[in-house]
Design a protein around this motif. Structure first.
Motif, PDB file in Angstrom:
ATOM      1  N   PRO A 138      15.398  22.700  -7.064  1.00 16.86           N
ATOM      2  CA  PRO A 138      14.702  22.347  -8.310  1.00 16.86           C
ATOM      3  C   PRO A 138      15.617  21.822  -9.421  1.00 16.86           C
ATOM      4  O   PRO A 138      15.158  21.101 -10.302  1.00 16.86           O
ATOM      5  CB  PRO A 138      14.063  23.669  -8.739  1.00 16.86           C
ATOM      6  CG  PRO A 138      14.042  24.527  -7.525  1.00 16.86           C
ATOM      7  CD  PRO A 138      15.156  24.089  -6.653  1.00 16.86           C
ATOM      8  N   THR A 139      16.908  22.204  -9.406  1.00 20.37           N
ATOM      9  CA  THR A 139      17.794  21.700 -10.471  1.00 20.37           C
ATOM     10  C   THR A 139      19.039  21.014  -9.897  1.00 20.37           C
ATOM     11  O   THR A 139      20.012  20.793 -10.593  1.00 20.37           O
ATOM     12  CB  THR A 139      18.256  22.858 -11.393  1.00 20.37           C
ATOM     13  OG1 THR A 139      18.881  23.858 -10.577  1.00 20.37           O
ATOM     14  CG2 THR A 139      17.091  23.473 -12.143  1.00 20.37           C
ATOM     15  N   SER A 140      18.993  20.660  -8.627  1.00 20.84           N
ATOM     16  CA  SER A 140      20.170  20.036  -7.992  1.00 20.84           C
ATOM     17  C   SER A 140      20.287  18.561  -8.378  1.00 20.84           C
ATOM     18  O   SER A 140      19.386  18.002  -9.007  1.00 20.84           O
ATOM     19  CB  SER A 140      20.034  20.126  -6.477  1.00 20.84           C
ATOM     20  OG  SER A 140      18.991  19.259  -6.050  1.00 20.84           O
ATOM     21  N   TYR A 141      21.382  17.936  -7.971  1.00 20.84           N
ATOM     22  CA  TYR A 141      21.498  16.492  -8.128  1.00 20.84           C
ATOM     23  C   TYR A 141      20.516  15.810  -7.185  1.00 20.84           C
ATOM     24  O   TYR A 141      20.207  16.334  -6.119  1.00 20.84           O
ATOM     25  CB  TYR A 141      22.920  16.019  -7.811  1.00 20.84           C
ATOM     26  CG  TYR A 141      23.896  16.383  -8.888  1.00 20.84           C
ATOM     27  CD1 TYR A 141      23.783  15.816 -10.153  1.00 20.84           C
ATOM     28  CD2 TYR A 141      24.908  17.303  -8.661  1.00 20.84           C
ATOM     29  CE1 TYR A 141      24.655  16.167 -11.167  1.00 20.84           C
ATOM     30  CE2 TYR A 141      25.789  17.662  -9.668  1.00 20.84           C
ATOM     31  CZ  TYR A 141      25.655  17.093 -10.915  1.00 20.84           C
ATOM     32  OH  TYR A 141      26.505  17.448 -11.902  1.00 20.84           O
ATOM     33  N   THR A 142      20.032  14.657  -7.617  1.00 22.87           N
ATOM     34  CA  THR A 142      19.095  13.865  -6.827  1.00 22.87           C
ATOM     35  C   THR A 142      19.870  12.671  -6.280  1.00 22.87           C
ATOM     36  O   THR A 142      20.671  12.073  -7.010  1.00 22.87           O
ATOM     37  CB  THR A 142      17.946  13.380  -7.745  1.00 22.87           C
ATOM     38  OG1 THR A 142      17.407  14.528  -8.407  1.00 22.87           O
ATOM     39  CG2 THR A 142      16.864  12.662  -6.968  1.00 22.87           C
ATOM     40  N   PRO A 143      19.675  12.311  -5.009  1.00 23.50           N
ATOM     41  CA  PRO A 143      20.473  11.212  -4.447  1.00 23.50           C
ATOM     42  C   PRO A 143      20.214   9.877  -5.146  1.00 23.50           C
ATOM     43  O   PRO A 143      19.128   9.644  -5.684  1.00 23.50           O
ATOM     44  CB  PRO A 143      19.991  11.132  -2.989  1.00 23.50           C
ATOM     45  CG  PRO A 143      19.310  12.409  -2.713  1.00 23.50           C
ATOM     46  CD  PRO A 143      18.761  12.896  -4.016  1.00 23.50           C
ATOM     47  N   SER A 144      21.231   9.016  -5.115  1.00 19.30           N
ATOM     48  CA  SER A 144      21.063   7.663  -5.654  1.00 19.30           C
ATOM     49  C   SER A 144      21.519   6.641  -4.616  1.00 19.30           C
ATOM     50  O   SER A 144      22.313   6.952  -3.739  1.00 19.30           O
ATOM     51  CB  SER A 144      21.849   7.506  -6.949  1.00 19.30           C
ATOM     52  OG  SER A 144      23.182   7.885  -6.740  1.00 19.30           O
ATOM     53  N   TYR A 145      21.001   5.422  -4.734  1.00 22.38           N
ATOM     54  CA  TYR A 145      21.343   4.351  -3.793  1.00 22.38           C
ATOM     55  C   TYR A 145      22.727   3.786  -4.092  1.00 22.38           C
ATOM     56  O   TYR A 145      23.517   3.513  -3.213  1.00 22.38           O
ATOM     57  CB  TYR A 145      20.334   3.204  -3.885  1.00 22.38           C
ATOM     58  CG  TYR A 145      18.885   3.623  -3.813  1.00 22.38           C
ATOM     59  CD1 TYR A 145      18.401   4.350  -2.723  1.00 22.38           C
ATOM     60  CD2 TYR A 145      17.990   3.287  -4.826  1.00 22.38           C
ATOM     61  CE1 TYR A 145      17.068   4.724  -2.655  1.00 22.38           C
ATOM     62  CE2 TYR A 145      16.653   3.660  -4.759  1.00 22.38           C
ATOM     63  CZ  TYR A 145      16.203   4.376  -3.679  1.00 22.38           C
ATOM     64  OH  TYR A 145      14.892   4.747  -3.625  1.00 22.38           O
ATOM     65  N   ILE A 146      22.982   3.566  -5.389  1.00 25.30           N
ATOM     66  CA  ILE A 146      24.248   2.961  -5.823  1.00 25.30           C
ATOM     67  C   ILE A 146      25.017   4.018  -6.603  1.00 25.30           C
ATOM     68  O   ILE A 146      24.436   4.697  -7.459  1.00 25.30           O
ATOM     69  CB  ILE A 146      23.987   1.732  -6.725  1.00 25.30           C
ATOM     70  CG1 ILE A 146      23.279   0.641  -5.934  1.00 25.30           C
ATOM     71  CG2 ILE A 146      25.288   1.208  -7.344  1.00 25.30           C
ATOM     72  CD1 ILE A 146      22.778  -0.512  -6.783  1.00 25.30           C
ATOM     73  N   ARG A 147      26.317   4.156  -6.307  1.00 23.04           N
ATOM     74  CA  ARG A 147      27.088   5.194  -6.993  1.00 23.04           C
ATOM     75  C   ARG A 147      27.597   4.660  -8.325  1.00 23.04           C
ATOM     76  O   ARG A 147      28.261   3.620  -8.387  1.00 23.04           O
ATOM     77  CB  ARG A 147      28.262   5.639  -6.126  1.00 23.04           C
ATOM     78  CG  ARG A 147      28.870   6.965  -6.579  1.00 23.04           C
ATOM     79  CD  ARG A 147      29.521   7.683  -5.416  1.00 23.04           C
ATOM     80  NE  ARG A 147      30.607   6.884  -4.884  1.00 23.04           N
ATOM     81  CZ  ARG A 147      31.877   7.011  -5.252  1.00 23.04           C
ATOM     82  NH1 ARG A 147      32.209   7.915  -6.144  1.00 23.04           N
ATOM     83  NH2 ARG A 147      32.802   6.258  -4.728  1.00 23.04           N
ATOM     84  N   ALA A 149      18.048   4.689  -8.501  1.00 23.53           N
ATOM     85  CA  ALA A 149      18.677   3.423  -8.103  1.00 23.53           C
ATOM     86  C   ALA A 149      20.185   3.541  -8.266  1.00 23.53           C
ATOM     87  O   ALA A 149      20.946   3.201  -7.368  1.00 23.53           O
ATOM     88  CB  ALA A 149      18.141   2.283  -8.953  1.00 23.53           C
ATOM     89  N   ILE A 150      20.623   4.051  -9.429  1.00 28.34           N
ATOM     90  CA  ILE A 150      22.051   4.207  -9.712  1.00 28.34           C
ATOM     91  C   ILE A 150      22.265   5.631 -10.214  1.00 28.34           C
ATOM     92  O   ILE A 150      21.495   6.109 -11.047  1.00 28.34           O
ATOM     93  CB  ILE A 150      22.517   3.198 -10.777  1.00 28.34           C
ATOM     94  CG1 ILE A 150      22.293   1.762 -10.281  1.00 28.34           C
ATOM     95  CG2 ILE A 150      23.985   3.411 -11.147  1.00 28.34           C
ATOM     96  CD1 ILE A 150      22.613   0.675 -11.294  1.00 28.34           C
ATOM     97  N   GLY A 151      23.299   6.302  -9.730  1.00 34.35           N
ATOM     98  CA  GLY A 151      23.538   7.673 -10.176  1.00 34.35           C
ATOM     99  C   GLY A 151      24.885   8.176  -9.728  1.00 34.35           C
ATOM    100  O   GLY A 151      25.647   7.465  -9.090  1.00 34.35           O
TER     101      GLY A 151
END
Ligand SMILES: [Zn+2]
Length: 480
Positions: free
Chosen positions: A415-424, A393-395
């Motif tokens: 496997p160890t990358s950043y995961t997308p978020s909706y709100i920065r 949700a937030i990241g």
């Protein structure tokens, strides 16, 4: 009516309203009394009585728990468990959804309300004070009520009942969750003081087992010139100190207490660890073996109580790198499995739970077998852009092109990358929904349904006859 009288009457009315509001606010705060430890203890004991009455028709379990094992997944939300379970299966080459976690062997489960005195969505300090001390408090406070009264932890209750005690974590042993088992500070950041309390004060100085990270707080980072490690060795001449897996193995043959500190800071993530770093399941096994021996040494064998934390699930989530969070979750799962193999559920109560949730979501209609750390190739947003199976949700990271429009994260996802978020935001954040609690062993049925988080130690105290509340050893106190 003259306008003067009218003004006077309006003023009186206003004053009366203000007084009423002030009185109501005062009444509310004094009646609720959430700042005091007594409020939460009374509330928990009332809940325990209700629970005993409510479950009486369903069980005749009158057994007393000799040992208690608390396994805490920091930030272990229900979504984390579902995604971790799928990853577990996919690592074995299967679709994954139908694989099983160790907690699925537990006969009872419930939900915990995690809010603290001042926060709807809590931190790990106030929650540790709740699930280890039985008292809700302010965010950041460890082992003390919102008004500053020290709160005794379950581990101290255990020592008073003659039990052997220990703490195991993958974070610094002075981090908020483990600190909840022995420390009393208004702010969790006071880790130098927390380390001092662990070595010099009760109940920390009596722990037979201390395993985790954070050596810096004991020596190098200290400003008071103390060498807490040397002090611990002085206090425990037959104690065994370990820096790696081989030394931990050697310590299991020693007669004394064990302290294993395996890193200067938090222990590295399992995915980034060096080969001689013990895994959470290794530390759990070493702790239970040592504590069972220590309990027997006394001749009377009053059993043991141990707190075991998978502490870095939370850190993977804060970094919004879900691959790390899920791998740490599976490390935690392996520790639960190891504990279940070592204990006898006839005499040992095992409770598995989380302190708080995390804002990870598994949204959309992904097909069976979709890579849990990858893209959901079937689904598209309104602009026709695909998205990943898991999102926050937030990241700290959003997959945007140079015009600020969302683009497919498929190129960077790993496997160890950043995961997308909706709100920065600056980082991933905790979330406020309930967390799961699982129980097996004597009185495990009491851990069903929905409960306040600070009820947990009262239930464990009841099951193992510890603390000064109701216990199953004094059945005459149980409401008729
Ligand atoms: Zn956290």
């Amino acid at each position: 009516m003259s306008s003067q009288i009218k003004h006077w009457l309006i003023l009186q009315l206003l004053l009366l309203t203000l007084l009423n509001a002030a009185y109501a606010a005062l009444k509310e705060s004094s009646e609720e009394g959430e700042e005091s430890a007594g409020f939460w203890r009374r509330q928990a004991q009332e809940q325990l009585k209700e629970r005993l009455a409510r479950t009486r028709d369903y069980t005749t379990d009158s057994r007393r728990a000799k040992n208690v094992v608390i396994l805490l997944g920091d930030g272990l939300s229900v979504t984390t468990m579902t995604a971790g379970r799928i990853l577990k299966g996919q690592r074995q080459g299967r679709r994954g959804e139908d694989s099983r976690l160790a907690v699925e062997q537990f006969p009872f489960a419930g939900l915990c309300k995690t809010y603290c005195v001042d926060e709807q969505t809590p931190d790990s300090a106030c929650t540790a004070t709740a699930y280890l001390g039985g008292v809700k408090t302010l965010s950041g406070a460890v082992g003390q009520s919102a008004s500053g009264e020290p709160v005794e932890s379950l581990l101290l209750w255990a020592q008073k009942a003659g039990k052997a005690t220990g703490v195991v974590t993958t974070t610094r042993v002075t981090d908020a969750s483990p600190a909840g088992s022995y420390a009393h500070v208004p702010k969790r950041v006071e880790e130098l003081e927390i380390a001092r309390q662990l070595v010099e004060e009760e109940p920390g100085r009596n722990f037979e087992v201390i395993l985790g990270g954070g050596l810096g707080k004991f020596r190098a980072e200290r400003r008071d010139g103390k060498d807490l490690l040397a002090l611990w060795r002085e206090e425990n001449p037959d104690g065994c100190f370990a820096r790696n897996m081989a030394e931990l193995r050697n310590c299991s043959n020693s007669a004394g207490k064990v302290m294993g500190i395996f890193s200067d800071n938090h222990m590295p993530y399992h995915l980034a660890s060096h080969r001689d770093q013990p895994r959470l399941k290794d530390m759990s096994a070493a702790a239970i073996k040592k504590l069972a021996e220590k309990a027997q040494e006394t001749g009377e064998d009053h059993g043991y109580v141990v707190f075991i934390e998978g502490g870095r699930i939370d850190h993977g989530h804060h970094e919004t790198r879900v691959g790390y969070a899920l791998d740490e979750m599976l490390e935690f799962d392996a520790a639960v499995e190891t504990v279940l193999k070592m204990i006898d559920p006839k005499e040992t109560l095992v409770v598995v739970t989380a302190d708080h949730s995390h804002a990870l979501s598994m949204a959309g209609y992904s097909r069976r077998g979709t890579s849990i750390l990858g893209m959901d190739e079937q689904q598209r947003d309104l602009d026709g852009v695909p998205y990943s199976t898991l999102n926050y949700a937030i990241g700290k990271w959003q997959s945007l092109d140079k015009d600020g429009k969302r683009e497919s994260p498929s190129k960077t996802l790993g496997p160890t990358s950043y995961t997308p978020s909706y709100i920065r935001g600056r980082k991933g954040v905790h979330s406020g929904e309930d967390v799961a609690v699982f129980a097996i062993g004597p009185q495990a049925h009491l851990f069903g349904g929905v409960m306040e988080q600070n009820l947990l130690p009262h239930l464990m105290g009841y099951a193992a006859c510890m603390g000064d509340g109701l216990t199953c050893c004094h059945q005459d106190q149980v409401p008729g």
